[in-house]
Design a protein around this motif. Structure first.
Motif, PDB file in Angstrom:
ATOM      1  N   PHE A 159       0.918  -1.112   0.075  1.00 19.44           N
ATOM      2  CA  PHE A 159       0.085  -0.093   0.063  1.00 19.44           C
ATOM      3  C   PHE A 159       0.925   1.153   0.079  1.00 19.44           C
ATOM      4  O   PHE A 159       2.114   1.017   0.254  1.00 19.44           O
ATOM      5  CB  PHE A 159      -0.901   0.013   1.293  1.00 19.44           C
ATOM      6  N   GLU A 160       0.368   2.296  -0.628  1.00 22.18           N
ATOM      7  CA  GLU A 160       1.171   3.580  -0.381  1.00 22.18           C
ATOM      8  C   GLU A 160       0.278   4.744   0.164  1.00 22.18           C
ATOM      9  O   GLU A 160      -0.755   4.876  -0.191  1.00 22.18           O
ATOM     10  CB  GLU A 160       1.293   3.774  -1.860  1.00 22.18           C
TER      11      GLU A 160
ATOM     12  N   LEU B 102       0.529   8.720   1.923  1.00 27.89           N
ATOM     13  CA  LEU B 102       1.169  10.438   2.164  1.00 27.89           C
ATOM     14  C   LEU B 102       1.698  10.657   3.404  1.00 27.89           C
ATOM     15  O   LEU B 102       0.656  10.373   4.343  1.00 27.89           O
ATOM     16  CB  LEU B 102       0.447  11.320   1.641  1.00 27.89           C
TER      17      LEU B 102
ATOM     18  N   ILE C 287       6.248  10.298   0.249  1.00 25.94           N
ATOM     19  CA  ILE C 287       5.350   9.038  -0.120  1.00 25.94           C
ATOM     20  C   ILE C 287       5.931   7.870   0.375  1.00 25.94           C
ATOM     21  O   ILE C 287       7.018   7.789   0.213  1.00 25.94           O
ATOM     22  CB  ILE C 287       5.067   9.317  -1.841  1.00 25.94           C
TER      23      ILE C 287
ATOM     24  N   TYR D 273      -6.920  -8.486  -4.250  1.00 31.24           N
ATOM     25  CA  TYR D 273      -6.361  -7.285  -3.604  1.00 31.24           C
ATOM     26  C   TYR D 273      -7.037  -6.025  -3.585  1.00 31.24           C
ATOM     27  O   TYR D 273      -7.395  -5.477  -2.683  1.00 31.24           O
ATOM     28  CB  TYR D 273      -5.219  -7.040  -4.433  1.00 31.24           C
ATOM     29  N   GLN D 274      -7.764  -5.881  -4.772  1.00 26.37           N
ATOM     30  CA  GLN D 274      -8.417  -4.672  -4.621  1.00 26.37           C
ATOM     31  C   GLN D 274      -9.830  -4.594  -4.126  1.00 26.37           C
ATOM     32  O   GLN D 274     -10.348  -3.858  -3.172  1.00 26.37           O
ATOM     33  CB  GLN D 274      -9.189  -4.466  -6.310  1.00 26.37           C
TER      34      GLN D 274
ATOM     35  N   ILE E 173      -8.561  -3.790  -0.554  1.00 21.53           N
ATOM     36  CA  ILE E 173      -8.501  -2.309  -0.294  1.00 21.53           C
ATOM     37  C   ILE E 173      -9.638  -1.440  -0.339  1.00 21.53           C
ATOM     38  O   ILE E 173     -10.152  -0.642   0.424  1.00 21.53           O
ATOM     39  CB  ILE E 173      -7.598  -1.747  -1.396  1.00 21.53           C
ATOM     40  N   ASP E 174     -10.659  -2.067  -1.367  1.00 18.01           N
ATOM     41  CA  ASP E 174     -11.939  -1.278  -1.374  1.00 18.01           C
ATOM     42  C   ASP E 174     -12.857  -1.331  -0.207  1.00 18.01           C
ATOM     43  O   ASP E 174     -13.127  -0.271   0.377  1.00 18.01           O
ATOM     44  CB  ASP E 174     -12.884  -2.111  -2.464  1.00 18.01           C
TER      45      ASP E 174
ATOM     46  N   MET F 253     -10.984   0.903   2.347  1.00 16.24           N
ATOM     47  CA  MET F 253     -10.949   2.555   2.183  1.00 16.24           C
ATOM     48  C   MET F 253     -12.100   2.970   2.097  1.00 16.24           C
ATOM     49  O   MET F 253     -12.186   4.322   2.554  1.00 16.24           O
ATOM     50  CB  MET F 253     -10.135   2.583   0.482  1.00 16.24           C
TER      51      MET F 253
ATOM     52  N   TRP G 129     -12.714   6.559   4.083  1.00 14.93           N
ATOM     53  CA  TRP G 129     -12.930   7.961   3.621  1.00 14.93           C
ATOM     54  C   TRP G 129     -14.395   8.245   4.003  1.00 14.93           C
ATOM     55  O   TRP G 129     -14.698   9.321   4.415  1.00 14.93           O
ATOM     56  CB  TRP G 129     -12.963   7.623   2.142  1.00 14.93           C
TER      57      TRP G 129
ATOM     58  N   ASP H 143     -13.916   3.127 -11.486  1.00 15.25           N
ATOM     59  CA  ASP H 143     -14.351   2.883  -9.973  1.00 15.25           C
ATOM     60  C   ASP H 143     -13.920   1.421  -9.644  1.00 15.25           C
ATOM     61  O   ASP H 143     -13.464   1.224  -8.507  1.00 15.25           O
ATOM     62  CB  ASP H 143     -15.879   2.773  -9.937  1.00 15.25           C
TER      63      ASP H 143
ATOM     64  N   LYS I 175     -11.090   0.276 -10.712  1.00 18.37           N
ATOM     65  CA  LYS I 175      -9.565   0.342 -10.974  1.00 18.37           C
ATOM     66  C   LYS I 175      -9.158  -0.713 -12.169  1.00 18.37           C
ATOM     67  O   LYS I 175      -8.073  -1.214 -12.084  1.00 18.37           O
ATOM     68  CB  LYS I 175      -8.811  -0.205  -9.610  1.00 18.37           C
TER      69      LYS I 175
ATOM     70  N   HIS J 143     -11.290  11.330  -6.005  1.00 18.95           N
ATOM     71  CA  HIS J 143     -10.389  12.571  -5.705  1.00 18.95           C
ATOM     72  C   HIS J 143     -10.386  13.290  -7.329  1.00 18.95           C
ATOM     73  O   HIS J 143     -10.002  12.711  -8.159  1.00 18.95           O
ATOM     74  CB  HIS J 143      -9.106  12.049  -5.352  1.00 18.95           C
TER      75      HIS J 143
ATOM     76  N   LYS K 155     -11.160   6.832  -4.844  1.00 16.08           N
ATOM     77  CA  LYS K 155     -10.736   7.162  -3.653  1.00 16.08           C
ATOM     78  C   LYS K 155     -10.126   5.760  -2.856  1.00 16.08           C
ATOM     79  O   LYS K 155      -9.566   5.619  -2.143  1.00 16.08           O
ATOM     80  CB  LYS K 155     -11.904   7.547  -2.577  1.00 16.08           C
ATOM     81  N   ASN K 156     -10.873   4.675  -3.663  1.00 14.40           N
ATOM     82  CA  ASN K 156     -10.352   3.310  -3.003  1.00 14.40           C
ATOM     83  C   ASN K 156      -9.265   2.848  -3.824  1.00 14.40           C
ATOM     84  O   ASN K 156      -8.998   1.833  -3.587  1.00 14.40           O
ATOM     85  CB  ASN K 156     -11.432   2.553  -3.417  1.00 14.40           C
ATOM     86  N   HIS K 157      -8.465   3.621  -4.557  1.00 14.21           N
ATOM     87  CA  HIS K 157      -7.135   3.125  -5.063  1.00 14.21           C
ATOM     88  C   HIS K 157      -6.145   2.926  -4.163  1.00 14.21           C
ATOM     89  O   HIS K 157      -5.956   3.743  -3.627  1.00 14.21           O
ATOM     90  CB  HIS K 157      -6.809   4.202  -6.112  1.00 14.21           C
ATOM     91  N   TRP K 158      -5.407   2.024  -4.213  1.00 10.28           N
ATOM     92  CA  TRP K 158      -4.195   1.788  -3.296  1.00 10.28           C
ATOM     93  C   TRP K 158      -3.168   2.801  -3.578  1.00 10.28           C
ATOM     94  O   TRP K 158      -2.466   3.135  -2.270  1.00 10.28           O
ATOM     95  CB  TRP K 158      -3.330   0.545  -3.419  1.00 10.28           C
ATOM     96  N   ARG K 159      -3.295   3.704  -4.537  1.00  8.92           N
ATOM     97  CA  ARG K 159      -2.445   4.736  -4.446  1.00  8.92           C
ATOM     98  C   ARG K 159      -3.184   6.068  -4.711  1.00  8.92           C
ATOM     99  O   ARG K 159      -2.851   7.037  -5.468  1.00  8.92           O
ATOM    100  CB  ARG K 159      -1.394   4.510  -5.806  1.00  8.92           C
TER     101      ARG K 159
ATOM    102  N   THR L 168      -4.418   8.719  -3.087  1.00  9.07           N
ATOM    103  CA  THR L 168      -3.973  10.138  -2.718  1.00  9.07           C
ATOM    104  C   THR L 168      -2.311  10.377  -3.101  1.00  9.07           C
ATOM    105  O   THR L 168      -2.086  11.292  -3.556  1.00  9.07           O
ATOM    106  CB  THR L 168      -3.938  10.441  -1.241  1.00  9.07           C
ATOM    107  N   THR L 169      -1.521   9.223  -3.087  1.00  7.44           N
ATOM    108  CA  THR L 169      -0.067   9.291  -3.610  1.00  7.44           C
ATOM    109  C   THR L 169      -0.027   9.658  -5.228  1.00  7.44           C
ATOM    110  O   THR L 169       0.676  10.518  -5.799  1.00  7.44           O
ATOM    111  CB  THR L 169       0.436   8.058  -3.291  1.00  7.44           C
TER     112      THR L 169
ATOM    113  N   TYR M  59      -1.196  13.203  -5.904  1.00  6.70           N
ATOM    114  CA  TYR M  59      -0.113  13.958  -5.300  1.00  6.70           C
ATOM    115  C   TYR M  59       1.016  14.020  -6.538  1.00  6.70           C
ATOM    116  O   TYR M  59       1.431  15.365  -6.825  1.00  6.70           O
ATOM    117  CB  TYR M  59       0.521  13.828  -4.118  1.00  6.70           C
ATOM    118  N   ARG M  60       1.402  13.002  -7.019  1.00  8.09           N
ATOM    119  CA  ARG M  60       2.362  13.028  -7.987  1.00  8.09           C
ATOM    120  C   ARG M  60       2.011  13.919  -9.241  1.00  8.09           C
ATOM    121  O   ARG M  60       2.520  14.628  -9.938  1.00  8.09           O
ATOM    122  CB  ARG M  60       2.686  11.507  -8.472  1.00  8.09           C
TER     123      ARG M  60
END
Lengths: 214, 369
Positions: A61-62, A64, A165, A199-200, A203-204, A207, A211, B182, B184, B210, B328-332, B334-335, B338-339
Motif C-alpha cells: 500500500f502507499e 502520504l 510518499i 487485492y482490490q 483495499i475497497d 478504504m 473515507w 471505479d 480500478k 479524488h 478514492k479506493n485506489h491503493w495509490r 492520494t499518492t 499528489y504525483r
C-alpha cells in the motif's frame, strides 16, 4: 499466503510492543515475516539499520506523510527550505527516515527540530499550545486523530505538498535462513492477489470505510 | 519556421522546461472592468491567450477568472520568447498589422508538433483512461491527442520521480467513471468537470473520486449578435435578458455566488435542443444571448457558416475546471494524485504550459476554417 500453494499453514502473532518486532523477533528468526513497515531511502542511507538488516517486499500500500498545522498559525510548505528552523512532532516509535532521505538530512544537520512524545494526542496538544509548528504523520493516522480528538475545526492539513510518499512493506530478516524464499513467497502471493482482483476487494472495503469516516 | 517549432519543442522537453523568463514580459495594473480576455487582446492581440495571463498570475488573482481584482499588478509573460506588445506601441512599430491578426506571424498549423512523450508506454505503472470526441481537449487523431492529453503528459513528466504511464482511448464516456475507473481497471481518468462538492457532498463523483487541481479552466461566454448594443460588464446588465443554453448543460453557475438568477426570475433561461438551435434563435431575435463555452461557441458558429455574425462578451459568465480523477479506493489514490498535482504545479510555472495551450488554440482556430 492463502493464495500460495507452497504455504501449508501460517500463524499471525499480534505483538503490541512495536519496538521488539524487528529486533530481536525478526533478527533472531523467532518470527519469519513482519508487517507493515516503511522502507527508508536505502540508496541514500545504505547504513540505515533497516537497510542493513531487512529485505523488503513490493509495496502492499502507499500513503502520504502530511503536515497538520494549527489554523491560527498556518505555515507555507512549498519547498524543503520552508521547513528549516521549524519544530515538528511525531510520536516515539514512528520512523524518521523521511526527514533524512532525499538529501534532506534535516535532523543530522540540525535544520529541523523533532519532538517525540508518547502519543498522537500529545502531539496535537503541543500544536494547540503553540509549542510546535506542525504534526508530521501519515494522512490516515493524522485524520483519525483529528476526528477522535475533535480538532477538525482547529487544524489544517497541508495538502499542497506531502512530506513524503511512503510504501508499506512486509519485511524479513536478512539473517533468516530462508530469507530469500520467504521474500519470493510474499511477492508472488501479492502479485497473484492483484491478478485475481482480491487485492482490490480488500483495499475497497477498507478504504470505503475510512473515507466515509472522515 | 518549421525548424524553430521543432527546436523549441525539443528544448522544452530536454531542459525540463525551465527556460528563464524573468527578464521577458511586461507588467500591467488591473483597472475596473478589465477581463482576462481584454488583457489578452490588448497584449497578445489574441483573446485565446487569456490562460497564459491567468496561470502566470493565479495566486495574485486569488482564483478569480470572471471579476478581476482592481489594482493588482499582473505579469504578462512572453510566449515563445515573443514580447507582449500593447496595441498602441504595436501600431507605431508595426503599422501594417491588421485588426485581429496576432502580432506573432502564425506558422501554418501543419508544421506544429506535439511534444515527445518519453514516459508513454504500454502496460505502464499508471494506466490513464480518456476518450475522443472532446476536441480540442481529448481527441485521438488530434495533434498529440488533444490539449488536455498533452498537459497531462507534461505534468507527469514534471512530477517528482516520474513514473511511466499508458493512455487508453475508450470513446464510450459513459463507461469511464463507473465501472472502469471505479473498479480500478484503469488508474486515473481525464478530463472531468468537478461538481461543487461543498454544496453537494453526496454527489457520486464527490463520494467516489479524488479530483486533481484544475488542469484547465474553460470560460463560459455569452454570445450576442454582432450588431447588438447589449453589454455584460456586471451581473445586473443582463437582468431581464433572455439567454439560450442547450438542454442537458449545467445551470448551477446561474444560481451560485449570490446570483439566484433563476430562483428570483432575473433572467429568462431558454433551453433548445442543441447549440446550433440556440444560435438560430439568436439570429431570429428570439433570445438576447447564447451561452456556450469558448470552444463550443466558435465551433458551432463556424459549422453553421455564420462566422462574423456574432460576438462574444469579454466578461465571462462563469468557468468550469477540468480535472484528472482517481478512485478514492485506489491503493495509490492520494499518492498518485499528489504525483500528478506536484507535476502540474511545476508545469504551470514553466513556459511549456502556455506553449501547449497556445499550440492547440492554433489548431482549434484552423479547424474552424
Amino acid at each position: 499466503m492463502k493464495n500460495n500453494a507452497e504455504v501449508k499453514d501460517f500463524g499471525i502473532y499480534v505483538v503490541n510492543n512495536w519496538s521488539s518486532h524487528l529486533d530481536p523477533l525478526l533478527t533472531d528468526a523467532v518470527m519469519d515475516l513482519a508487517y507493515p513497515w516503511y522502507k527508508p531511502d536505502c540508496k541514500a542511507m545504505p547504513d540505515n539499520w533497516r537497510c542493513e538488516n531487512l529485505y523488503f517486499s513490493e509495496p502492499m500500500f502507499e500513503i502520504l506523510v502530511l503536515l497538520f498545522t494549527s489554523k491560527d498559525r498556518p505555515i507555507a510548505f512549498n519547498s524543503d527550505k520552508d521547513m528549516e528552523g521549524k519544530t515538528l512532532c511525531r510520536p516515539k516509535g514512528y520512523f524518521t527516515h523521511d526527514l533524512e532521505g532525499n538529501g534532506r538530512l534535516w535532523l543530522t544537520k540540525g535544520l529541523v527540530k523533532l519532538v517525540q512524545p508518547i502519543t498522537m494526542a500529545d502531539c496535537f496538544e503541543m500544536l494547540e499550545e503553540g509549542k510546535i509548528d506542525a504534526v508530521a504523520i501519515n494522512e490516515f493516522t493524522g485524520r483519525t486523530a483529528l476526528k477522535d480528538l475533535n480538532l477538525e475545526g482547529k487544524v489544517d492539513i497541508v495538502q499542497s505538498r506531502p512530506l513524503s510518499i511512503e510504501g508499506l512493506h512486509v519485511v524479513v530478516g536478512k539473517s533468516h535462513p530462508q530469507a530469500e524464499e520467504m521474500l519470493n513467497l510474499i511477492n508472488a502471493g501479492l502479485s497473484g492477489l492483484k491478478d485475481s482482483g482480491d487485492y482490490q476487494k480488500i483495499i475497497d472495503s477498507h478504504m470505503t470505510r475510512i473515507w466515509e469516516s472522515f | 519556421m518549421l525548424r524553430r517549432w521543432i527546436l523549441s519543442g525539443v528544448l522544452a522537453s530536454i531542459a525540463g522546461t525551465s527556460m528563464a523568463q524573468e527578464d521577458c514580459g511586461q507588467t500591467y495594473v488591473l483597472k475596473k472592468g478589465d477581463t482576462l480576455l481584454s488583457v489578452a487582446q490588448e497584449y497578445y492581440q489574441d483573446r485565446g491567450k487569456w490562460s497564459v495571463i491567468y496561470y502566470a498570475n493565479e495566486e495574485a488573482l486569488g482564483g478569480n477568472l470572471v471579476d478581476l481584482p482592481e489594482g493588482v499588478t499582473l505579469d504578462v509573460p512572453c510566449i515563445d520568447g515573443q514580447k507582449p506588445i500593447v496595441a498602441a506601441m504595436q501600431a507605431e512599430e508595426q503599422p501594417v498589422v491588421k485588426d485581429e491578426e496576432p502580432v506573432a506571424k502564425t506558422e501554418p498549423v501543419q508544421t506544429l508538433q506535439a511534444d515527445p512523450t518519453p514516459l508513454l508506454q504500454d502496460n505502464a505503472d499508471i494506466k490513464l483512461l480518456t476518450g475522443s470526441n472532446y476536441a480540442p481537449f481529448t481527441q485521438q487523431d488530434w495533434l498529440g491527442g488533444g490539449m488536455f492529453t498533452e498537459l497531462v503528459n507534461a505534468s507527469f513528466e514534471s512530477a517528482p520521480s516520474p513514473l511511466p504511464f499508458s493512455v487508453t482511448w475508450e470513446n464510450d464516456w459513459s463507461k469511464h467513471l463507473f465501472p472502469l475507473l471505479d473498479e480500478k481497471k484503469f488508474d486515473m481518468g481525464f478530463p472531468w468537470i468537478r461538481p461543487n462538492c461543498d454544496a453537494d457532498p453526496k454527489n457520486e463523483r464527490c463520494v467516489n473520486f479524488h479530483f486533481s487541481e484544475p488542469v484547465f479552466e474553460v470560460l463560459e461566454l455569452l454570445f450576442a449578435k454582432a450588431d447588438s448594443k447589449l453589454g455584460f460588464y456586471d451581473d445586473s446588465d443582463i437582468h431581464g435578458a433572455s439567454i439560450c443554453r442547450p438542454t442537458g448543460y449545467f445551470i448551477h453557475d446561474l444560481e451560485e455566488n449570490g446570483r439566484l438568477w433563476l430562483t428570483n426570475n432575473l433572467i429568462d433561461l431558454v433551453r433548445a435542443d442543441s447549440p446550433a438551435d440556440c444560435f438560430k434563435m439568436l439570429t431570429d431575435g428570439k433570445v438576447d444571448f447564447v451561452s456556450a463555452n469558448e470552444f463550443l461557441g466558435p465551433s458551432t458558429i463556424a459549422e453553421m457558416g455564420k462566422t462574423g455574425a456574432f460576438k462574444a462578451m469579454e466578461r465571462a459568465l462563469s468557468t468550469s475546471s477540468l480535472h484528472v480523477v482517481i478512485s478514492k479506493n485506489h491503493w495509490r489514490g492520494t499518492t498518485n494524485l499528489y504525483r500528478f498535482n506536484a507535476g502540474l504545479e511545476k508545469l504551470k510555472k514553466t513556459p511549456r504550459y502556455s506553449q501547449i495551450v497556445d499550440r492547440h488554440w492554433k489548431v482549434f482556430r484552423d479547424s474552424l476554417k
